[in-house]
Design an enzyme around this catalytic site. Structure first.
Site, PDB file in Angstrom:
ATOM      1  N   HIS A   1      33.108  42.940  33.034  1.00  0.00           N
ATOM      2  CA  HIS A   1      33.159  42.140  34.259  1.00  0.00           C
ATOM      3  C   HIS A   1      33.284  43.020  35.498  1.00  0.00           C
ATOM      4  O   HIS A   1      33.888  44.102  35.471  1.00  0.00           O
ATOM      5  CB  HIS A   1      34.282  41.107  34.196  1.00  0.00           C
ATOM      6  CG  HIS A   1      35.665  41.660  34.067  1.00  0.00           C
ATOM      7  ND1 HIS A   1      36.416  42.052  35.148  1.00  0.00           N
ATOM      8  CD2 HIS A   1      36.454  41.857  32.980  1.00  0.00           C
ATOM      9  CE1 HIS A   1      37.601  42.457  34.744  1.00  0.00           C
ATOM     10  NE2 HIS A   1      37.654  42.366  33.422  1.00  0.00           N
TER      11      HIS A   1
ATOM     12  N   ASP B   1      34.584  41.896  38.537  1.00  0.00           N
ATOM     13  CA  ASP B   1      35.645  41.537  39.476  1.00  0.00           C
ATOM     14  C   ASP B   1      36.978  42.176  39.113  1.00  0.00           C
ATOM     15  O   ASP B   1      37.191  42.623  37.977  1.00  0.00           O
ATOM     16  CB  ASP B   1      35.797  40.015  39.569  1.00  0.00           C
ATOM     17  CG  ASP B   1      36.170  39.361  38.241  1.00  0.00           C
ATOM     18  OD1 ASP B   1      35.665  39.813  37.205  1.00  0.00           O
ATOM     19  OD2 ASP B   1      36.951  38.388  38.255  1.00  0.00           O
TER      20      ASP B   1
ATOM     21  N   GLU C   1      35.834  36.946  35.978  1.00  0.00           N
ATOM     22  CA  GLU C   1      36.597  36.988  34.739  1.00  0.00           C
ATOM     23  C   GLU C   1      38.080  36.813  34.993  1.00  0.00           C
ATOM     24  O   GLU C   1      38.799  36.287  34.141  1.00  0.00           O
ATOM     25  CB  GLU C   1      36.349  38.324  34.014  1.00  0.00           C
ATOM     26  CG  GLU C   1      36.887  38.379  32.586  1.00  0.00           C
ATOM     27  CD  GLU C   1      38.333  38.880  32.487  1.00  0.00           C
ATOM     28  OE1 GLU C   1      38.912  38.766  31.393  1.00  0.00           O
ATOM     29  OE2 GLU C   1      38.883  39.374  33.503  1.00  0.00           O
ATOM     30  N   GLU C   2      38.537  37.244  36.172  1.00  0.00           N
ATOM     31  CA  GLU C   2      39.967  37.291  36.448  1.00  0.00           C
ATOM     32  C   GLU C   2      40.515  35.977  36.994  1.00  0.00           C
ATOM     33  O   GLU C   2      41.667  35.919  37.436  1.00  0.00           O
ATOM     34  CB  GLU C   2      40.265  38.418  37.448  1.00  0.00           C
ATOM     35  CG  GLU C   2      39.906  39.813  36.955  1.00  0.00           C
ATOM     36  CD  GLU C   2      40.864  40.332  35.886  1.00  0.00           C
ATOM     37  OE1 GLU C   2      41.730  39.566  35.439  1.00  0.00           O
ATOM     38  OE2 GLU C   2      40.741  41.504  35.506  1.00  0.00           O
TER      39      GLU C   2
ATOM     40  N   GLU D   1      36.556  46.218  27.646  1.00  0.00           N
ATOM     41  CA  GLU D   1      37.907  46.070  28.175  1.00  0.00           C
ATOM     42  C   GLU D   1      38.737  47.295  27.776  1.00  0.00           C
ATOM     43  O   GLU D   1      38.449  47.965  26.784  1.00  0.00           O
ATOM     44  CB  GLU D   1      38.554  44.807  27.599  1.00  0.00           C
ATOM     45  CG  GLU D   1      37.983  43.507  28.131  1.00  0.00           C
ATOM     46  CD  GLU D   1      38.621  43.087  29.450  1.00  0.00           C
ATOM     47  OE1 GLU D   1      39.486  43.836  29.957  1.00  0.00           O
ATOM     48  OE2 GLU D   1      38.257  42.016  29.961  1.00  0.00           O
TER      49      GLU D   1
END
Length: 389
Positions: free
Chosen positions: A75, A77, A155-156, A184
């Site tokens: 991701h 963000d 995503e956050e 991740e």
């Protein structure tokens, strides 16, 4: 004078320097556009890749006609910037030597890169981009498997905003694959599957009254004590799934009640979060929570399910997953938190977490990653993608 548009160095640059360039582009959730623009431009410059954009999510694919396909996802963000004075996990990035190391002037293996998203997860995105640069140019090597790259937004924040979720809904064919790696932070260790998560709002009723005549009311906050006692006494399980031990957790995470300093509260709301192992589906997870709440005398009609995300099994028995573990080394571990590997699992695509950086540093005031960790992650990924090299 206008500020120059952000840009990335060539994708064959040192992946640690590429990480720093990504960190210097602000991309807090809802503001991923400028970073998505530069990622898209870098990928469209690679002639071997087919690139599509869905909102601020970028999908790039090789098409060598190979017998299997893998996904590399991450991701764009970050969470908001820290507000603590002196925090180093901010924007722009900064290099610092590790303790006891003489500054080199350039990022060496022991040097540390500070900035918002250093671990979660722009260092992983840099590894993705470096792999795309390696395979996407005309003279690049041919991998053992076709590759799809996904760089997604939001995503956050709430899962309903996820760019990856948007692809799942609107263009699931873009995610068809035999295996997926979510970059991740895992400190360079394969983490299989993930725990699921569900959230509940439990309402405890009372009767309002003036606090000077409290006996005429029923204090809802006090009435929540049995529920809190049951949750405090609960012993979460450790569940073995396909050889990995997943630790569960059931906790009160927020409590609300009361309207004024002289009023007995007529309602108290307790928010509960359950982290459950991938031996359970969502229905089984809910039943487990309802059974625990019943010990405190809580009826189901006083419980609202506010959020739910399924767990993902490890899937390490799949040939592509086994080959990945063999290439990167180490002993696979469980992922205790929830990640987007669950979205791939729901599509029937086995997925693991693997990326540079310590997940415990994510979102912290001093978020950082070492140059060596980012380079090691890229080297491991390259070993897997190019098994003949």
């Amino acid at each position: 004078m206008e500020s120059p548009s952000p840009a990335l160095p060539p994708l064959d640059s040192d992946v640690a320097l590429l990480t720093a360039a990504l960190l210097d582009i602000h991309s807090v959730s809802d503001h991923e556009g400028p970073l998505a623009d530069v990622v898209e431009a870098a990928l469209r410059a690679l002639p071997r890749l087919r690139v599509q954009r869905l909102g601020d999510t970028i999908v790039a694919r090789t098409d060598f006609g190979l017998s299997s396909r893998v996904v590399l996802a991450g991701h764009l963000d970050t969470v908001p910037l820290p507000t603590t004075p002196g925090a180093r996990g901010t924007v722009p990035s900064r290099w610092e030597p590790a303790a006891g190391v003489v500054p080199s002037g350039l990022p060496e293996d022991a040097d540390l890169l500070y900035g918002r998203g250093a671990t979660d997860m722009k260092s992983g995105v840099a590894v993705q981009l470096a792999a795309a640069g390696l395979l996407g140019h005309d003279a690049g090597p041919i991998p053992g498997r076709d590759v799809t790259w996904v760089f997604y937004d939001h995503e956050e924040v709430g899962s309903e905003f996820s760019g990856l979720g948007r692809v799942v809904r609107d263009a699931p064919g873009l995610l068809e694959a035999d295996f997926a790696v979510l970059l991740e932070p895992t400190d360079g260790v394969v983490e299989g599957g993930c725990n699921g998560t569900s959230r509940y709002r439990v309402t405890v009723p009372g009767v309002a009254a003036h606090s000077g005549r409290s006996w005429r009311g029923v204090n809802a906050i006090h009435a929540a004590a049995p529920l809190l006692s049951v949750l405090a006494a609960y012993e979460p399980a450790t569940v073995t799934v396909e050889g990995l031990d997943y630790r569960e957790g059931l906790n009160a995470v927020r409590i609300h009640g009361g309207t004024a300093g002289n009023v007995i509260p007529d309602a108290c709301t307790v928010e509960v979060n359950y982290r459950f192992a991938p031996d359970k589906d969502l229905r089984q997870a809910h039943e487990q929570v309802f059974s625990v709440l019943a010990l405190a005398g809580v009826d189901r009609d006083r419980v609202e399910i506010t959020d739910e995300s399924a767990a993902a099994r490890p899937g390490l028995h799949h040939p592509a997953a086994a080959a990945f573990v063999a290439a990167v080394g180490g002993s696979p571990q469980p992922k205790y938190g929830w990640t987007d590997v669950a979205r791939f699992s729901a599509l029937g695509v086995p997925a693991v977490n693997f990326g540079p950086g310590d997940a415990l540093l994510a979102h912290s005031d001093d978020e950082h990653v070492s140059a060596g960790a980012v380079r090691d992650c890229l080297a491991a990924l390259t070993r897997w993608l190019l098994p003949r090299v």
